[in-house]
Design an enzyme around this catalytic site. Structure first.
Site, PDB file in Angstrom:
ATOM      1  N   HIS A 162       0.892  -1.697   3.958  1.00  0.00           N
ATOM      2  CA  HIS A 162       1.526  -1.167   2.746  1.00  0.00           C
ATOM      3  C   HIS A 162       2.979  -0.772   3.039  1.00  0.00           C
ATOM      4  CE1 HIS A 162      -2.777  -0.706   2.077  1.00  0.00           C
ATOM      5  NE2 HIS A 162      -2.573  -0.477   0.788  1.00  0.00           N
TER       6      HIS A 162
ATOM      7  N   SER B  81      -1.846  -6.099  -0.071  1.00  0.00           N
ATOM      8  CA  SER B  81      -0.969  -4.959  -0.357  1.00  0.00           C
ATOM      9  C   SER B  81       0.423  -5.138   0.223  1.00  0.00           C
ATOM     10  CB  SER B  81      -1.595  -3.668   0.177  1.00  0.00           C
ATOM     11  OG  SER B  81      -2.816  -3.400  -0.476  1.00  0.00           O
TER      12      SER B  81
END
Length: 438
Positions: A377, A312
């Site tokens: 993220h 991610s």
């Protein structure tokens, strides 16, 4: 340094440096009279029009002629233009460009040829030749073309019907990624299918293979991180294994489950592959890996007890860079339904972050330990907005010529050094309680 004789005088010339030369001033035309100097370029000279204002001295025109002589490679203008028309054919010009070693990269040489071939008569006059060789250029050649009003023809192949499937895909990529029409036509003209965009495809394939291997071995396809054996993989980043430096990158091949892998693989193929086609393997792989590395290092600083899995960090670096580029060039982007697609992308990315936050703070199973952090993220998004946006805005420009690139690179390097010292010293100094590695 080189020297050229012109009209009985000798001018000492600069090395070929397009950034220091200038466009011939207006009001100058090619005169028919002959010069008595030696050298092939003394056959024709520059002569002011009768009503033209006074012009700079002959040194400026000598520089242009000397640079043209470098292109001609010693051929006289009489040989290139035997009928003394003041023009040479586009085919002859193309042969000159590709048969001599000029200090221009192949893409710029291709643009010279494209400009010559865009002439309706298929000819290049001496004035145009000097303009092309000695015009003042910015760090981006194609922007100099735009500034000099020398772009590819407006009715070029971007609007042609009946294109093949692959060329239509290339046109789609140009409209999706590039905000400027000159950039889109330049990309469409010079795009080559070799080498293909192998980086993003290879990373996605490797992630799928790893997922299938662990899924078949553990007989678990969703929320694999709840299985204690899954977290024992040598690819997973775990704070107890910080000394194994490869884990700061290899965690990108492991995923929480089918839900995270599907989301990341879809974005890598839908956004990563077009970006790699336009900007090249080196830049996109650098951006992706920078996001992955920043993700694990950020987790090691802000969430010291948590492991990390999934790509991610790299995915959010690519997506945030692309979305930021679209927003900053909103008027120039030609992709359809921009607003709807932007909202949909933000909703999907936010939902994935929400899933990661829920997983991190959900009660862990006794044997599984803490669940993976969501900070990767956010770190990837920061890398995308900073480093990624700088890369995407530098299409066909050398990054080393961009001041913003060095600022971003310095900031990223400072973060890396801080993170390394943190991982070496801070855990012991702070007495951080790290769960035992599986």
């Amino acid at each position: 340094m080189g020297r050229v004789e012109d009209g009985g005088t000798t001018e000492e010339l600069e090395d070929w440096d397009p950034g220091t030369s200038a466009l011939p001033a207006p009001g100058i035309k090619q005169g028919p009279r002959e010069q008595t100097g030696t050298g092939p370029l003394s056959q024709k000279c520059w002569e002011p029009e009768p009503d033209a204002p006074s012009q700079p001295g002959p040194a400026l025109w000598s520089r242009g002629r000397a640079r043209t002589q470098a292109l001609a490679g010693g051929s006289s203008l009489q040989q290139l233009d035997p009928e003394n028309t003041g023009f040479i054919g586009a085919d002859t010009f193309t042969g000159l460009v590709h048969s001599h070693e000029l200090p221009l990269d192949p893409a710029k040489l291709d643009m010279l040829v494209a400009l010559a071939q865009s002439n309706e008569q298929g000819q290049v006059c001496y004035q145009e030749l000097v303009d092309l060789i000695s015009s003042k250029r910015s760090s981006s050649f194609k922007r100099a073309i735009a500034n000099g009003q020398r772009a590819l023809p407006r009715d070029g192949p971007l609007d042609e019907p009946g294109l093949g499937v692959y060329k239509r895909f290339v046109r789609y990529v140009a409209y999706e990624i590039l905000p400027c029409e000159v950039d889109r036509r330049w990309y469409f003209y010079r795009h080559r299918s070799c080498p293909p965009p192998v980086f993003m495809a290879s990373v996605t394939l490797a992630q799928i293979i790893v997922f299938l291997c662990y899924g078949a071995r553990l007989n678990k396809w969703v929320l694999q991180t709840y299985h204690p054996e899954y977290m024992k993989s040598p690819l997973v980043y775990h704070p107890g294994h910080r000394a194994r430096a490869w884990r700061f990158l290899t965690y990108m091949f492991m995923h929480v489950g089918l839900e995270q892998l599907g989301f990341n693989a879809l974005l890598q193929l839908m956004i990563g592959v077009p970006l790699e086609m336009v900007h090249g393997l080196l830049r996109i792989s650098l951006l992706y890996l920078a996001g992955v590395l920043a993700g694990s290092l950020t987790v090691s600083i802000t969430d010291m007890r948590a492991p990390v899995v999934g790509g991610s960090g790299g995915v959010y670096a690519l997506c945030s860079a692309h979305l930021a580029n679209v927003v900053m060039n909103w008027a120039g982007m030609r992709c359809p339904y921009k607003l709807l697609r932007m909202v949909l992308a933000l909703v999907c990315m936010s939902s994935e972050v929400g899933r990661a936050v829920w997983l991190r703070f959900s009660p862990p199973l006794p044997a599984s330990g803490p669940q993976p952090s969501f900070m990767a993220h956010l770190a990837g998004a920061v890398v995308g907005v900073s480093m990624g946006l700088t890369i995407l805005r530098s299409y066909e420009e050398r990054l080393r010529d961009q001041c913003g690139w060095w600022v971003v690179l310095l900031a990223y390097g400072t973060f890396l050094l801080f993170a390394v010292f943190w991982n070496v010293f801070a855990y012991d100094l702070l007495g951080a309680h790290i769960p035992p590695p599986p």
